[in-house]
Write an enzyme that holds these catalytic residues in place. Structure first.
Site, PDB file in Angstrom:
ATOM      1  N   GLU A  16       0.826  -1.222   0.000  1.00 27.49           N
ATOM      2  CA  GLU A  16       0.000   0.000   0.000  1.00 27.49           C
ATOM      3  C   GLU A  16       0.852   1.261   0.000  1.00 27.49           C
ATOM      4  O   GLU A  16       0.359   2.349  -0.286  1.00 27.49           O
ATOM      5  CB  GLU A  16      -0.961   0.012   1.188  1.00 27.49           C
ATOM      6  N   ASP A  38      13.971  13.285 -31.518  1.00 26.92           N
ATOM      7  CA  ASP A  38      12.953  12.535 -30.798  1.00 26.92           C
ATOM      8  C   ASP A  38      11.629  13.245 -30.763  1.00 26.92           C
ATOM      9  O   ASP A  38      11.555  14.451 -30.625  1.00 26.92           O
ATOM     10  CB  ASP A  38      13.375  12.324 -29.344  1.00 26.92           C
TER      11      ASP A  38
HETATM   12  C1  9D3 Z   1      -5.022  -0.005  -4.894  1.00 22.35           C
HETATM   13  C2  9D3 Z   1      -4.069   0.750  -4.057  1.00 22.35           C
HETATM   14  N1  9D3 Z   1      -4.358   2.161  -4.037  1.00 22.35           N
HETATM   15  C3  9D3 Z   1      -5.390   2.450  -3.045  1.00 22.35           C
HETATM   16  C4  9D3 Z   1      -6.292   3.517  -3.517  1.00 22.35           C
HETATM   17  C5  9D3 Z   1      -3.187   2.965  -3.723  1.00 22.35           C
HETATM   18  C6  9D3 Z   1      -1.970   2.559  -4.431  1.00 22.35           C
HETATM   19  C7  9D3 Z   1      -0.892   2.063  -3.722  1.00 22.35           C
HETATM   20  C8  9D3 Z   1       0.266   1.682  -4.379  1.00 22.35           C
HETATM   21  C9  9D3 Z   1      -1.852   2.692  -5.805  1.00 22.35           C
HETATM   22  C10 9D3 Z   1      -0.688   2.301  -6.453  1.00 22.35           C
HETATM   23  C11 9D3 Z   1       0.353   1.798  -5.746  1.00 22.35           C
HETATM   24  C12 9D3 Z   1       1.604   1.374  -6.429  1.00 22.35           C
HETATM   25  N2  9D3 Z   1       2.005   2.308  -7.478  1.00 22.35           N
HETATM   26  C13 9D3 Z   1       3.201   2.885  -7.501  1.00 22.35           C
HETATM   27  O1  9D3 Z   1       4.022   2.599  -6.646  1.00 22.35           O
HETATM   28  C14 9D3 Z   1       3.513   3.877  -8.511  1.00 22.35           C
HETATM   29  C15 9D3 Z   1       2.726   4.423  -9.576  1.00 22.35           C
HETATM   30  C16 9D3 Z   1       1.381   4.169 -10.025  1.00 22.35           C
HETATM   31  O2  9D3 Z   1       0.637   3.316  -9.513  1.00 22.35           O
HETATM   32  N3  9D3 Z   1       0.931   4.891 -11.079  1.00 22.35           N
HETATM   33  C17 9D3 Z   1       1.676   5.829 -11.720  1.00 22.35           C
HETATM   34  N4  9D3 Z   1       2.910   6.089 -11.353  1.00 22.35           N
HETATM   35  C18 9D3 Z   1       3.415   5.381 -10.296  1.00 22.35           C
HETATM   36  S1  9D3 Z   1       4.954   5.587  -9.682  1.00 22.35           S
HETATM   37  C19 9D3 Z   1       4.759   4.449  -8.512  1.00 22.35           C
END
Ligand code: 9D3
Length: 264
Positions: free
Chosen positions: A115, A168
């Site tokens: 999370e 690019d």
């Molecule tokens: C379902 C989990 N979410 C609860 C509302 C929160 C959440 C926690 C951890 C959503 C994504 C993540 C993991 N994502 C990343 O670590 C992440 C990320 C992304 O999900 N989208 C765009 N850029 C990035 S950079 C790191």
């Protein structure tokens, strides 16, 4: 450039940076990647790096202690004081940001899993957050790999082929033009004759016109930021006229395929 990465999946980060131009940049020593796994800094028998969240709820949260030891190791090894945290809450990554990061001597990336990371660690160790876009992925590693790839290919390009980096998509603010290679004629179509003409000025104009036209069709939001000179305005006008005529011709003859990018 030296890149330190705190990650639970060091193999993924290393492997991702081993392919293509970025792999070459790494092999040439233009970029150097050091990974630090919080699990290696945990002190319990299970090498735990995560725990259940206070307040309840689903999933796990990365603990401060193993991360703090990893951070100390990065600093002791001469890495930056503060990390860039790959996070959905970060500022959206752009080519402009990539170019800024590529000019730095050292980078320090922090990848979250589960999370997320205990907020107390983020307050002390992070001074910047980057997101790769508005969609959910399952952790920071894929995002870090994208940052490393985008930066790494610029390091390689700086020495190798400054021209192709300059041409690019996005560095001039426009989408790329179409590309063709052998054969000249194929059941699925012929190569545009101008590309076979040897007239380099005409080829440059055709490519610029295609870039402008495609950007207008597909990403009009980008076009708003392009400083178009007189030639570019004329080429785009030409493209739009030709596109309008071709679209009308298709409307008169409904048997012929329509342009799939045409929203009308
Ligand atoms: C379902 C989990 N979410 C609860 C509302 C929160 C959440 C926690 C951890 C959503 C994504 C993540 C993991 N994502 C990343 O670590 C992440 C990320 C992304 O999900 N989208 C765009 N850029 C990035 S950079 C790191």
């Amino acid at each position: 450039m030296r890149i330190d990465v705190i990650t639970l999946f060091p193999d993924f980060i290393r492997t991702a940076a081993d392919i293509g131009v970025v792999g070459r940049a790494k092999a040439r020593g233009l970029i150097e990647i050091a990974t630090w796994n919080p699990r290696d800094f945990a002190q319990d028998n299970y090498r735990s790096a995560d725990e259940r969240p206070y307040g309840g709820g689903p999933g796990m949260v990365m603990m401060v202690d193993p991360l703090r030891r990893a951070l100390d190791a990065v600093r002791a090894a001469g890495g930056p004081d503060k990390a860039i945290y790959l996070s959905p809450q970060g500022a959206r990554l752009t080519q402009r940001k990539v170019e800024e990061l590529a000019r730095r001597e050292k980078l320090f990336l922090l990848c979250g899993r589960y999370e997320g990371i205990d907020e107390r660690f983020l307050e002390h160790a992070v001074d910047e957050e980057i997101s790769i876009g508005d969609y959910v992925i399952s952790g920071g590693e894929l995002a870090a790999a994208i940052v490393i790839d985008a930066i790494g290919r610029l390091q390689e390009g700086a020495l190798n082929d400054a021209q192709s980096a300059e041409q690019d998509s996005f560095s001039n603010g426009l989408l790329d033009c179409p590309h063709y290679t052998r054969p000249e004629r194929d059941a699925w179509g012929d190569v545009p004759p101008v590309l076979l003409s040897g007239d380099h000025a005409a080829i440059r104009r055709w490519r610029l016109k295609q870039s402008l036209g495609r950007t207008w069709l597909r990403r009009p939001d980008l076009l708003a930021h392009v400083a178009a000179d007189k030639e570019m305005r004329a080429l785009l006008d030409e493209f739009r006229r030709e596109h309008r005529d071709a679209t009308q011709a298709r409307e008169d003859k409904p048997d012929r395929p329509r342009d799939p990018t045409d929203k009308n």
